[in-house]
Design a protein around this motif. Structure first.
Motif, PDB file in Angstrom:
ATOM      1  N   LEU A 298     -13.508  11.917  -0.274  1.00 46.99           N
ATOM      2  CA  LEU A 298     -14.401  10.764  -0.163  1.00 46.99           C
ATOM      3  C   LEU A 298     -13.657   9.454  -0.419  1.00 46.99           C
ATOM      4  CD1 LEU A 298     -17.380  12.291  -2.172  1.00 46.99           C
ATOM      5  CD2 LEU A 298     -17.052  12.299   0.315  1.00 46.99           C
ATOM      6  N   PRO A 299     -13.781   8.471   0.473  1.00 48.57           N
ATOM      7  CA  PRO A 299     -13.022   7.216   0.351  1.00 48.57           C
ATOM      8  C   PRO A 299     -13.691   6.183  -0.550  1.00 48.57           C
ATOM      9  CG  PRO A 299     -14.261   7.201   2.389  1.00 48.57           C
ATOM     10  CD  PRO A 299     -14.539   8.536   1.737  1.00 48.57           C
ATOM     11  N   TYR A 300     -14.052   6.583  -1.757  1.00 51.29           N
ATOM     12  CA  TYR A 300     -14.665   5.671  -2.717  1.00 51.29           C
ATOM     13  C   TYR A 300     -14.006   5.866  -4.080  1.00 51.29           C
ATOM     14  CZ  TYR A 300     -18.181   5.738   0.953  1.00 51.29           C
ATOM     15  OH  TYR A 300     -18.801   5.679   2.166  1.00 51.29           O
ATOM     16  N   GLY A 301     -13.943   4.805  -4.876  1.00 50.05           N
ATOM     17  CA  GLY A 301     -13.338   4.922  -6.194  1.00 50.05           C
ATOM     18  C   GLY A 301     -11.889   5.354  -6.091  1.00 50.05           C
ATOM     19  N   PHE A 302     -11.539   6.410  -6.831  1.00 51.61           N
ATOM     20  CA  PHE A 302     -10.174   6.917  -6.780  1.00 51.61           C
ATOM     21  C   PHE A 302      -9.857   7.494  -5.401  1.00 51.61           C
ATOM     22  CE2 PHE A 302     -10.948   6.848 -11.334  1.00 51.61           C
ATOM     23  CZ  PHE A 302      -9.765   6.296 -11.806  1.00 51.61           C
ATOM     24  N   GLY A 303     -10.884   7.932  -4.696  1.00 60.25           N
ATOM     25  CA  GLY A 303     -10.678   8.416  -3.338  1.00 60.25           C
ATOM     26  C   GLY A 303     -10.163   7.323  -2.424  1.00 60.25           C
ATOM     27  N   LEU A 304     -10.660   6.101  -2.603  1.00 57.70           N
ATOM     28  CA  LEU A 304     -10.176   4.979  -1.799  1.00 57.70           C
ATOM     29  C   LEU A 304      -8.696   4.743  -2.062  1.00 57.70           C
ATOM     30  CD1 LEU A 304     -10.702   2.571   0.099  1.00 57.70           C
ATOM     31  CD2 LEU A 304     -11.291   1.225  -1.925  1.00 57.70           C
ATOM     32  N   ILE A 305      -8.290   4.838  -3.334  1.00 56.19           N
ATOM     33  CA  ILE A 305      -6.878   4.650  -3.678  1.00 56.19           C
ATOM     34  C   ILE A 305      -6.016   5.727  -3.021  1.00 56.19           C
ATOM     35  CG2 ILE A 305      -5.203   4.606  -5.567  1.00 56.19           C
ATOM     36  CD1 ILE A 305      -7.390   3.525  -7.371  1.00 56.19           C
ATOM     37  N   PHE A 306      -6.469   6.978  -3.127  1.00 58.91           N
ATOM     38  CA  PHE A 306      -5.708   8.092  -2.562  1.00 58.91           C
ATOM     39  C   PHE A 306      -5.569   7.954  -1.056  1.00 58.91           C
ATOM     40  CE2 PHE A 306      -5.412  12.608  -1.120  1.00 58.91           C
ATOM     41  CZ  PHE A 306      -4.225  12.931  -1.759  1.00 58.91           C
ATOM     42  N   HIS A 307      -6.664   7.593  -0.389  1.00 59.98           N
ATOM     43  CA  HIS A 307      -6.630   7.430   1.061  1.00 59.98           C
ATOM     44  C   HIS A 307      -5.761   6.243   1.467  1.00 59.98           C
ATOM     45  CE1 HIS A 307     -10.574   9.879   1.821  1.00 59.98           C
ATOM     46  NE2 HIS A 307      -9.714  10.475   1.029  1.00 59.98           N
ATOM     47  N   GLU A 308      -5.776   5.182   0.653  1.00 56.16           N
ATOM     48  CA  GLU A 308      -4.909   4.029   0.935  1.00 56.16           C
ATOM     49  C   GLU A 308      -3.435   4.412   0.836  1.00 56.16           C
ATOM     50  OE1 GLU A 308      -6.153   1.059  -1.841  1.00 56.16           O
ATOM     51  OE2 GLU A 308      -7.459   0.052  -0.390  1.00 56.16           O
ATOM     52  N   ILE A 309      -3.115   5.239  -0.160  1.00 52.09           N
ATOM     53  CA  ILE A 309      -1.722   5.672  -0.322  1.00 52.09           C
ATOM     54  C   ILE A 309      -1.278   6.479   0.890  1.00 52.09           C
ATOM     55  CG2 ILE A 309      -0.149   7.105  -1.687  1.00 52.09           C
ATOM     56  CD1 ILE A 309      -1.825   6.440  -4.142  1.00 52.09           C
ATOM     57  N   ILE A 310      -2.127   7.404   1.338  1.00 48.30           N
ATOM     58  CA  ILE A 310      -1.781   8.211   2.510  1.00 48.30           C
ATOM     59  C   ILE A 310      -1.570   7.323   3.734  1.00 48.30           C
ATOM     60  CG2 ILE A 310      -2.632   9.944   4.144  1.00 48.30           C
ATOM     61  CD1 ILE A 310      -4.049  11.316   1.855  1.00 48.30           C
ATOM     62  N   THR A 311      -2.505   6.407   3.967  1.00 49.34           N
ATOM     63  CA  THR A 311      -2.416   5.522   5.131  1.00 49.34           C
ATOM     64  C   THR A 311      -1.154   4.662   5.076  1.00 49.34           C
ATOM     65  OG1 THR A 311      -4.837   5.413   5.213  1.00 49.34           O
ATOM     66  CG2 THR A 311      -3.629   3.749   6.446  1.00 49.34           C
ATOM     67  N   THR A 312      -0.902   4.057   3.918  1.00 47.76           N
ATOM     68  CA  THR A 312       0.256   3.167   3.767  1.00 47.76           C
ATOM     69  C   THR A 312       1.565   3.920   3.938  1.00 47.76           C
ATOM     70  OG1 THR A 312      -0.981   1.738   2.249  1.00 47.76           O
ATOM     71  CG2 THR A 312       1.429   1.567   2.209  1.00 47.76           C
ATOM     72  N   GLN A 313       1.687   5.060   3.265  1.00 48.73           N
ATOM     73  CA  GLN A 313       2.955   5.785   3.293  1.00 48.73           C
ATOM     74  C   GLN A 313       3.222   6.425   4.650  1.00 48.73           C
ATOM     75  OE1 GLN A 313       5.204   5.558   0.926  1.00 48.73           O
ATOM     76  NE2 GLN A 313       3.770   4.238  -0.180  1.00 48.73           N
ATOM     77  N   MET A 314       2.190   6.879   5.336  1.00 48.54           N
ATOM     78  CA  MET A 314       2.393   7.398   6.687  1.00 48.54           C
ATOM     79  C   MET A 314       2.820   6.282   7.622  1.00 48.54           C
ATOM     80  SD  MET A 314      -0.551  10.328   7.266  1.00 48.54           S
ATOM     81  CE  MET A 314      -0.029  10.531   8.969  1.00 48.54           C
ATOM     82  N   GLY A 315       2.244   5.081   7.426  1.00 49.89           N
ATOM     83  CA  GLY A 315       2.641   3.941   8.240  1.00 49.89           C
ATOM     84  C   GLY A 315       4.097   3.567   8.013  1.00 49.89           C
ATOM     85  N   LEU A 316       4.523   3.572   6.734  1.00 50.75           N
ATOM     86  CA  LEU A 316       5.910   3.255   6.416  1.00 50.75           C
ATOM     87  C   LEU A 316       6.869   4.288   6.997  1.00 50.75           C
ATOM     88  CD1 LEU A 316       5.557   2.147   2.670  1.00 50.75           C
ATOM     89  CD2 LEU A 316       6.026   0.672   4.642  1.00 50.75           C
ATOM     90  N   ALA A 317       6.382   5.526   7.137  1.00 51.62           N
ATOM     91  CA  ALA A 317       7.222   6.600   7.681  1.00 51.62           C
ATOM     92  C   ALA A 317       7.180   6.659   9.200  1.00 51.62           C
ATOM     93  CB  ALA A 317       6.791   7.946   7.092  1.00 51.62           C
ATOM     94  N   GLY A 318       6.381   5.776   9.821  1.00 59.41           N
ATOM     95  CA  GLY A 318       6.419   5.679  11.273  1.00 59.41           C
ATOM     96  C   GLY A 318       5.200   6.169  12.023  1.00 59.41           C
ATOM     97  N   VAL A 319       4.149   6.607  11.303  1.00 58.77           N
ATOM     98  CA  VAL A 319       2.929   7.069  11.968  1.00 58.77           C
ATOM     99  C   VAL A 319       1.738   6.272  11.441  1.00 58.77           C
ATOM    100  CG1 VAL A 319       1.358   9.010  12.366  1.00 58.77           C
ATOM    101  CG2 VAL A 319       3.830   9.390  12.331  1.00 58.77           C
ATOM    102  N   GLU A 320       1.166   5.423  12.288  1.00 61.69           N
ATOM    103  CA  GLU A 320       0.020   4.614  11.892  1.00 61.69           C
ATOM    104  C   GLU A 320      -1.270   5.420  12.075  1.00 61.69           C
ATOM    105  OE1 GLU A 320       0.132   1.664  10.587  1.00 61.69           O
ATOM    106  OE2 GLU A 320       2.280   1.265  10.856  1.00 61.69           O
TER     107      GLU A 320
END
Length: 441
Positions: free
Chosen positions: A163-185
């Motif tokens: 769920l993308p709320y609370g700590f879930g929002l943080i976790f999902h943001e980390i996945i999105t950001t790090q995948m983007g940095l690794a070359g997959v948006e």
């Protein structure tokens, strides 16, 4: 040896030997950077350049910690404890009533653990406040505390991964950001869809723990629970209303801005203005809450520096190519291997949030090489990050339940929390995460 493999091995071994995780990440980064051909200064520069990527996440944790402690001081936890005790003590006793009370108690604890990650983002702060006062009730009902540990850990892990709320929002943001940095948006909206099957695996593990593994009564010898002296806190109507308003404001601000920092700030502001948090105590309480979450924030910041060094070595591409040859192009074997690596890394670090930056830098290029779809890569990274959170001796998801259940010295951290949660959650996570990757490819 490949610089990436060396860096991860050094970090993991040091973590398993109980070296502070932040130092393990720094030493692992230095070892990998130098082995990858970087000078000591270049390695340190790459490490410090990567630290900023984790700053937002770390500040989000600190703000949530302050919000959690502020809510805990309104008297709401004490009110919930008293309601549970009254419900259990009233009317006559009987086998049927006892079974209903057991089921209701387990359900209430599950709901509170789930809410602590998303709706009321106070993380593990509720456990030492709620669990010790009801230990004698658990003893009277002969409830196996391993069951409660499994229930609490499920509630602490499943919501943030799905769920993308609370700590879930943080976790999902980390996945999105790090995948983007690794070359997959990728879009954050895709993450819940990709994580649905792995979350189902966790749910099956919970059902096995509740209805099969720990359904039999277990006898505990009651001992006095240490209680620290604290000023009396009462959940007045005013405090209850202020807490509800603060939670609503936090949720609204988070959804409106996609920022947990804004959500926590809005919630704290409402508690301030409503008088539920006394002005003269506010600084001490917020500092206490930030300290509670500070270590996790430092680990996340250091993990981003570690990932930056790994990328600077240029050793990822050779690792991807050699891994492709090793697995002979088999997506099935590659996915399983990456999930197992995620398990070992998270078990060593103790934080799924800090694991993502480390594994994303390696796994994303490797997954692209094996032609996994974007959804499959999300499922792979997300599951590999979560694996080990349940069962790790250094994880908040196990340390929190033990802190409450062992208040009377009758609950062992390793054998009564870590081992049960490892068995019931990591095995289904591997199977269902593996299935999700192959189905979504």
């Amino acid at each position: 040896m490949n610089a990436v493999i060396l860096a991860v091995l050094v970090m993991l071994v040091l973590s398993l030997f109980r070296v502070n995780v932040v130092f393990a990440l720094l030493i692992g980064a230095l070892a990998g950077g130098i082995a990858g051909g970087l000078s000591l200064m270049d390695t340190l520069t790459a490490f410090t350049d990567g630290l900023g990527a984790g700053a937002v996440i770390a500040l989000s944790y600190a703000m949530l910690g302050g919000f959690a402690i502020a809510i805990s001081r309104t008297g709401i936890p004490e009110l919930l404890v008293s309601l549970v005790i009254k419900m259990i003590n009233k009317e006559e006793k009987g086998a049927t009533r006892e079974s209903l009370v057991k089921a209701l108690l387990v359900f209430v604890l599950l709901i509170m653990a789930v809410f602590s990650q998303n709706l009321i983002p106070i993380h593990i702060a509720f456990i030492p406040l709620l669990i010790p006062p009801i230990l004698y009730i658990l003893n009277e009902l002969q409830i196996d505390r391993r069951l409660i540990a499994a229930v609490l850990t499920f509630g602490l892990v499943m919501p943030y991964m799905l769920l993308p709320y609370g700590f879930g929002l943080i976790f999902h943001e980390i996945i999105t950001t790090q995948m983007g940095l690794a070359g997959v948006e990728v879009e954050m909206a895709d993450i819940p869809r990709a994580m649905l099957l792995p979350a189902a695996g966790l749910f099956i593990g919970l059902l096995i723990a509740v209805f099969i593994s720990y359904r039999k009564p277990r006898t505990y010898h009651s001992m006095a629970v240490k209680e620290e002296k604290a000023e009396e806190k009462t959940a007045s109507v005013k405090n209850i209303a202020a807490t509800v308003a603060a939670l609503a404001a936090a949720l609204w601000a988070q959804i409106s801005t996609d920022s947990m920092i804004a959500g926590a700030l809005a919630g704290i502001a409402v508690l301030y203005l409503a008088g539920a948090m006394k002005w003269r105590e506010a600084d001490r309480l917020l500092t206490e809450g930030m300290q509670m979450m500070a270590f996790i924030g430092f680990v996340i910041i250091a993990a981003n520096g570690f990932a930056s060094v790994i990328q600077a070595t240029g050793a990822i591409s050779p690792l991807v190519e050699s891994a492709s040859d090793l697995f002979g192009g088999s997506q099935l074997l590659a996915a399983l291997a990456m999930l197992l690596v995620g398990l070992f890394v998270t078990m060593g670090i103790g934080s799924s949030f800090a694991t993502i930056p480390i594994i994303a830098a390696i796994f994303v290029p490797l997954a692209v090489e094996f032609n996994f779809s974007e959804l499959a890569i999300i499922a792979l990274i997300g599951t590999a990050g979560v694996l080990g959170d349940a069962g790790s001796p250094a994880s908040d998801s196990t340390l929190g339940p033990t802190a409450g259940l062992n208040a009377d010295g009758r609950h062992n951290h390793i054998w009564d929390t870590c081992v049960p949660t490892f068995i019931h959650y990591n095995i289904p996570l591997i199977l269902f995460g593996w299935l999700a990757v192959m189905v979504l490819t």
